[in-house]
Design an enzyme around this catalytic site. Sequence first.
Site, short mmCIF file in Angstrom:
data_model
loop_
_atom_site.label_atom_id
_atom_site.label_comp_id
_atom_site.label_asym_id
_atom_site.label_seq_id
_atom_site.Cartn_x
_atom_site.Cartn_y
_atom_site.Cartn_z
N ARG A 110 2.05 -59.43 60.01
CA ARG A 110 2.69 -60.40 60.83
C ARG A 110 1.73 -61.73 60.86
NH1 ARG A 110 7.42 -58.29 61.02
NH2 ARG A 110 7.48 -56.51 62.46
N LYS A 146 5.93 -58.87 66.88
CA LYS A 146 7.12 -57.86 67.19
C LYS A 146 6.21 -56.77 67.23
CE LYS A 146 10.92 -55.63 65.13
NZ LYS A 146 11.69 -55.25 63.90
#
Length: 163
Positions: A110, A146
């Site tokens: 990420r 997320k």
Amino acid sequence: MRTQIIEKKKYRGKVEKIKTIGSTYMAATGLGENQPQTEEEKVKMLHQNVVLMAHFAFELIRTLNRINREIFNDLKMRIGLNHGPVVAGVIGSQKPLYDIWGDTVNVASRMDSTGHLTKIQVTEATANILSSHGFVLEKRGSVPVKGKGELTTFFVVSEQRKS
Ligand SMILES: Nc1ncnc2c1ncn2[C@@H]1O[C@H](COP(=O)(O)OP(=O)(O)OP(=O)(O)O)[C@@H](O)[C@H]1O
């Protein structure tokens, strides 16, 4: 290019290529190292590994810049870094593949996917270690990650604070 850098004495046998995923190159360090005996050794090794990966990231950017000058191009890359525990192992009997997994890997991914071209994005914990070793960091702010919610992230600006 990345293979050439990994073969440099500073990184050889330390930084490992895990794999490529499309245009993403995944590398790690500190895998399979002798487990440190004391807490002090553990922290020292962790810091050495984080610093090594950050230097590796800057070396990738410098090398790409050099290649760009040679081929009159303007290729750009995005880098994400994180540190922490991972599970490493080989899966598959027909085509065995070595890989690493875990929250640390998800967040590293990420840091890359939510990052900016030409920049190295790191988690706050990684930023704190780098900062304690003289790296210059710039707070990016809060980034939605997320599965993790909002994470404060940083860009690593340079390898050395000007004295
Ligand atoms: N071993 C790995 N190899 C390649 N990518 C990995 C690995 N481990 C984690 N990732 C990547 O890290 C990201 C975060 O994983 P996570 O489990 O949090 O989300 P996900 O639900 O799989 O997300 P996505 O929507 O990106 O598929 C994913 O994009 C995943 O592909």
